[in-house]
Design a protein around this motif. Structure first.
Motif, PDB file in Angstrom:
ATOM      1  N   PHE A  28      49.870 -77.021  15.639  1.00  0.00           N
ATOM      2  CA  PHE A  28      50.542 -77.660  14.746  1.00  0.00           C
ATOM      3  C   PHE A  28      50.943 -76.514  13.706  1.00  0.00           C
ATOM      4  CE2 PHE A  28      51.333 -79.791  10.651  1.00  0.00           C
ATOM      5  CZ  PHE A  28      52.004 -80.763  11.027  1.00  0.00           C
ATOM      6  N   ARG A  39      56.821 -76.152   4.277  1.00  0.00           N
ATOM      7  CA  ARG A  39      57.295 -76.880   5.559  1.00  0.00           C
ATOM      8  C   ARG A  39      56.189 -77.364   5.950  1.00  0.00           C
ATOM      9  NH1 ARG A  39      58.359 -75.777  10.890  1.00  0.00           N
ATOM     10  NH2 ARG A  39      57.950 -73.447  10.550  1.00  0.00           N
ATOM     11  N   PHE A  40      54.894 -76.699   6.266  1.00  0.00           N
ATOM     12  CA  PHE A  40      53.714 -77.056   6.924  1.00  0.00           C
ATOM     13  C   PHE A  40      53.065 -78.037   5.798  1.00  0.00           C
ATOM     14  CE2 PHE A  40      53.677 -72.877   8.954  1.00  0.00           C
ATOM     15  CZ  PHE A  40      53.605 -73.263  10.228  1.00  0.00           C
ATOM     16  N   ASP A  86      55.115 -81.139   6.739  1.00  0.00           N
ATOM     17  CA  ASP A  86      54.770 -81.780   7.954  1.00  0.00           C
ATOM     18  C   ASP A  86      53.317 -82.392   8.024  1.00  0.00           C
ATOM     19  OD1 ASP A  86      57.111 -80.778   8.835  1.00  0.00           O
ATOM     20  OD2 ASP A  86      56.440 -79.135   9.946  1.00  0.00           O
ATOM     21  N   ASP A 145      53.771 -85.642   6.539  1.00  0.00           N
ATOM     22  CA  ASP A 145      54.415 -86.519   7.369  1.00  0.00           C
ATOM     23  C   ASP A 145      53.914 -86.895   8.781  1.00  0.00           C
ATOM     24  OD1 ASP A 145      56.895 -87.896   8.038  1.00  0.00           O
ATOM     25  OD2 ASP A 145      57.266 -86.322   9.283  1.00  0.00           O
ATOM     26  N   GLU A 146      53.181 -85.747   9.230  1.00  0.00           N
ATOM     27  CA  GLU A 146      52.672 -86.193  10.827  1.00  0.00           C
ATOM     28  C   GLU A 146      51.339 -86.808  10.665  1.00  0.00           C
ATOM     29  OE1 GLU A 146      53.568 -85.135  14.854  1.00  0.00           O
ATOM     30  OE2 GLU A 146      54.723 -85.024  12.882  1.00  0.00           O
TER      31      GLU A 146
END
Lengths: 272, 656
Positions: A155, A209-210, A213, A216-217
């Motif tokens: 990830f 971004r991480f 993410d 979000d993920e």
């Protein structure tokens, strides 16, 4: 803000749930110094909550109160609907709270993989003896944990440094490994203490971004402290602004940006 | 499956038919491997066929038609190879694209082929497709492999590849008959794939390759090198490049060997070591890079190790190539080589991941003789081939035992080669492309009615051996002002053989003397700087350092000496040069995606620098526009020094 009790959906379609953590009238004193003065705010499930403020505003103290490292002198901390008392670090971890540190706190001599594995320590059930002798459940358990850790490595795109000792990594990557270790604990609430400090623009963009993410993920609730206003405004759903230990603003990035007290705290006020 | 037996009966005429044949013959053997989550996951031929069929059924459920184009943009992953074969099963045509292309380049290709379906590797690629979708409107469905970050996209016309597969599984009663019918329709003349040429000049062109092209070429070349089931390749080169299509699909399907996909581009070298391929292809820069890293590490090794390495490498250089070519070698040398193999070559090959290589190829650019000999002396059967997209790769290749660094070998089986009056190389083969897509003029000007194709390269057959030697691009070979031959690539290659020089561009057409731009190699020069206590803060500063200039100047002068030795090309000696302040980059359009210099772009972009090289000034101030990875533009400014290099006296041709 307070009017909403049930969950709602943000503009980009993420679900924000009910209150996960609530800080009620928190005051924190060190001897005669008052670091935090009567602050209340909440963190909702699934949101990215930022705490900002000038140097010495009490942000890190606040994060330490959230993480349970400091016990507030006055006020109450409610987590998942229960009032939280004083706790040991491992109890905090078991509650589902993980954090990263402003000054990276990794094991320099250990590989990235091993460092991230330490994040799962509280979840390991087999005892010292069976782990040392590799008997009983130890092997099966290790495989299961390794699988989780590998998902996180994938990830965060750090497959190429899996076996590299952390001490040999550049700063930006160390920060990412620290995030990986925090994620390995599968936290409900992730606390990030200045995740972008000391990074260049590109590293900041990667890290942002991480963070997005992860939120979000995994649906992880994130509370972060950050200096870089641009980053904060882009990332967060809601922002708490502190100055001299007091809360001077709370709301969406837009609300906060237009708050006169916040502008004064950051840009200074003319004294006449 | 019912259809499989039908297809196997006749000689397989398509990739899906070859797949069915492999399932029948090799069903339980591994066909694909991919490292994911730290472990090599593998799929047998039978499992791969199931995956591909499910995906094809999913495509049918999305309404894919015969003749549709399916763009595939992503890194080498089994899922992407499967998507291409699934598209073929549906009678559609796969079009793999370069994944590092910026949105604009992608827009051109997507528009040119009119793709209705796009398969993306991850969010980054999806973003680019979404960006171009407001300009081109024929994309109906976007699919993606990696779900990460994709949650909040509008999925009205978007799907994860996994979900498409699930849909195919669910609807298999409805679509199975249709799918089998479409597979059965495929013939030797159906289009197998369309690949866009990198386009050193102008816009890329879509090269249409039929099943005949791919399968005949795969058959001939597999027989040439005795490739077979049980061989292993590492698929790491861009999927949009014809070589990867031939190696990882054509030959893999024909010979039935295993395709291994790395975990990520950054782990390629580790994965290479873990797989230890038996059949390996790499452009020269990969071999150069590996050699450089070995040499750097040996510099830091202890004295005993260093002595062992130096001693046995000398032995290897002397006798290694001969042993590999099966030439007579004395007993003493054989014993020394054997010992060296135990102490040095074996462990070294293992570290590099080359322990099991039976057949290794390099192509695309000239490879330095030292680099080439280094690998061959270790006992690695590294060979050269010459080819291009329009030929389905193979034009010439070197047979085992006849390998040299300065030739590209003899015509491949089934290929005819002739040299035109002006020195240009022409070929005709079963692999010769069908046409350029929607571009009959270019097709006509490249391929004549008899099927001869102009390569655009100038070369000649060596007398005695019958090996082809390539000098340069035919259009780049020019004349200098005084009429002497100007072959820039020849000089550039000589310069690039120095590890410190990454790229060189030589100018001199219609001028009285030659000059050059040099790009330093940051790894090699950076390491050298560290050793010599030279501090630098940036690429630009290192490039402009007087000591670096000194070093490059000595390289240029050595090259001049060797160029002067060849009477035909003596005019190409470099009189003046400068070290560029930035690396030539595909993002700035200065290079193609396959890292070939776009000469005309460089000439216009750096016109001020070229002018300065010829007007005798000592330094020049310049501003250059650069494009960052995300497409933003910026500007860098620099004052560059121009340096003179000594020129060796020319050996006049006796006749003059």
């Amino acid at each position: 803000m307070n009017a909403k009790s049930a969950g709602h959906t943000t503009a980009d379609g993420r679900k924000i749930g009910g209150v996960l953590m609530e800080m009620k009238n928190i005051t924190l004193r060190f001897g005669g110094v008052t670091a935090i003065k009567d602050i209340s705010f909440d963190i909702r499930e699934g949101e990215i909550r930022a705490i900002i403020g000038p140097n010495g505003a009490g942000k890190s103290s606040m994060l330490n109160v959230i993480s349970g490292f400091y016990v507030p002198t006055e006020g109450e901390v409610w987590f998942k609907g229960y009032k939280r008392g004083p706790m040991k670090p491992y109890q905090v971890a078991r509650l589902g709270i993980a954090r990263t540190f402003q000054n990276i706190a990794l094991f320099d001599g250990m590989s990235v993989l091993d460092n991230i594995m330490t994040g799962r320590l509280t979840m390991m059930k087999s005892g010292l003896l069976s782990q040392a002798l590799w008997i009983g459940n130890a092997e099966k358990e290790e495989h299961a944990h390794r699988e989780k850790v590998e998902k996180i490595i994938d990830f965060l795109e750090i497959q190429n440094i899996r076996k590299t000792p952390v001490g040999r990594l550049p700063y930006g990557l160390k920060k990412r490994v620290e995030l990986a270790r925090a994620l390995a604990a599968e936290p409900k609430l992730l606390l990030l203490d200045e995740p972008m400090a000391g990074m260049n623009v590109e590293e900041k963009e990667d890290m942002s971004r991480f963070v997005l993410d992860v939120n979000d993920e995994f649906g992880t609730t994130i509370a972060l402290i950050e200096h870089d206003m641009g980053v904060v405004m882009d990332l967060s759903d809601r922002v708490v602004v502190m100055d001299y230990g007091k809360k001077i603003g709370d709301g969406t990035p837009d609300e906060v940006r237009n708050n006169q007290d916040v502008i004064d705290a950051y840009l200074g006020v003319a004294h006449d | 499956m019912a259809d499989a037996s039908v297809a196997v009966a006749a000689a397989p005429q398509s990739i899906p038919a070859l797949l069915a044949r492999n399932v029948a013959r090799l069903g339980g053997l591994p066909a694909y491997r991919e490292k994911e989550f730290g472990i090599w996951q593998s799929w047998t031929w039978a499992e791969a066929q199931r995956e591909i069929r499910e995906l094809a059924l999913g495509f049918l459920s999305l309404g894919i038609e015969r003749g549709d184009f399916v763009a595939v943009i992503g890194r080498n992953r089994p899922a992407h190879y499967w998507a291409m074969i699934a598209a073929q099963m549906c009678g559609a045509i796969p079009v793999p694209l370069y994944q590092d292309a910026v949105a604009d380049e992608m827009a051109y290709v997507l528009e040119n082929c009119g793709a209705r379906f796009v398969v993306c590797g991850d969010q980054e690629q999806v973003d680019k497709v979404v960006e171009v979708e407001d300009r081109i409107h024929h994309i109906e469905h976007v699919m993606y492999t990696d779900k990460r970050g994709m949650r909040k996209y509008d999925h009205g016309r978007m799907n994860a590849l996994e979900d498409v597969k699930a849909e195919g599984r669910a609807g298999h009663y409805r679509y199975e008959a249709e799918l089998d019918a479409r597979i059965a329709e495929l013939t030797y003349d159906s289009i197998c794939v369309m690949l866009y040429t990198s386009g050193t000049t102008g816009k890329p062109k879509g090269v249409v390759l039929s099943n005949r092209n791919i399968i005949e070429t795969a058959k001939n070349s597999s027989n040439f090198d005795h490739l077979r089931s049980g061989d292993e390749v590492l698929a790491y080169l861009p999927m949009a490049w014809v070589g990867d299509f031939i190696f990882s699909i054509g030959q893999a399907m024909w010979a039935g060997f295993t395709v291994n996909c790395p975990e990520s581009p950054a782990t390629m070298l580790t994965d290479l070591r873990e797989i230890g391929p038996t059949y390996f292809f790499a452009p020269p820069r990969v071999f150069e890079g590996q050699l450089t890293s070995v040499m750097i590490r040996m510099e830091d090794a202890g004295r005993v190790k260093k002595w062992l390495f130096d001693h046995y490498m000398a032995v290897a250089r002397r006798v290694g190539p001969n042993i590999l070519d099966g030439k007579p070698v004395g007993l003493g040398d054989r014993l020394a080589y054997l010992l060296g193999n135990i102490l040095v070559y074996g462990p070294l090959k293992n570290t590099l991941g080359f322990s099991r290589i039976r057949v290794g190829y390099t192509a695309g650019e000239a490879i330095g003789p030292e680099i080439f000999d280094f690998y061959r002396s270790l006992g690695i059967n590294l060979k050269q081939l010459y080819g291009q997209t329009e030929a389905s790769v193979f034009i010439t290749q070197q047979p085992d035992g006849q390998v040299r660094s300065d030739t590209v070998g003899v015509p491949s089986p089934g290929v005819e080669v002739k040299i035109a009056e002006n020195g240009e190389v022409f070929y005709r083969s079963p692999g010769t492309f069908v046409e350029y897509f929607k571009n009959p003029e270019s097709t006509a000007s490249t391929k004549d009615p008899e099927g001869w194709v102009a390569t655009g390269d100038a070369g000649f057959f060596e007398e005695g051996t019958g090996h082809l030697r390539i000098i340069d691009r035919a259009k780049d070979v020019g004349k200098m002002a005084d009429g002497r031959l100007f072959a820039p690539k020849y000089v550039e290659n000589k310069l690039k053989f120095y590890p410190n020089i990454l790229e060189a561009v030589v100018f001199g057409a219609n001028r009285d003397r030659c000059t050059a731009f040099i790009n330093i190699d940051l790894t090699a020069v950076g390491n050298w700087a560290e050793r010599n206590n030279i501090a630098y803060a940036s690429y630009q500063e290192l490039a402009g350092h007087p000591k670096v200039y000194e070093m490059i100047q000595s390289h240029v002068e050595e090259v001049n000496k060797s160029v002067a030795a060849d009477p035909m090309l003596a005019g190409c000696q470099v009189h003046r040069f400068l070290i560029l302040h930035k690396e030539l980059d595909a993002d700035d359009g200065e290079m193609t995606r396959t890292r070939k210099v776009r000469r005309n772009v460089v000439e216009t972009k750096f016109a001020d620098l070229i002018a300065a090289l010829y007007d005798g000034s000592g330094s020049v101030y310049t501003e250059t526009e650069v494009t960052y990875e995300d497409g933003r533009k910026g500007k860098i400014t620099a004052t560059l020094r121009l340096a003179d290099a000594l020129v060796a006296p020319e050996q006049r041709m006796a006749a003059q």
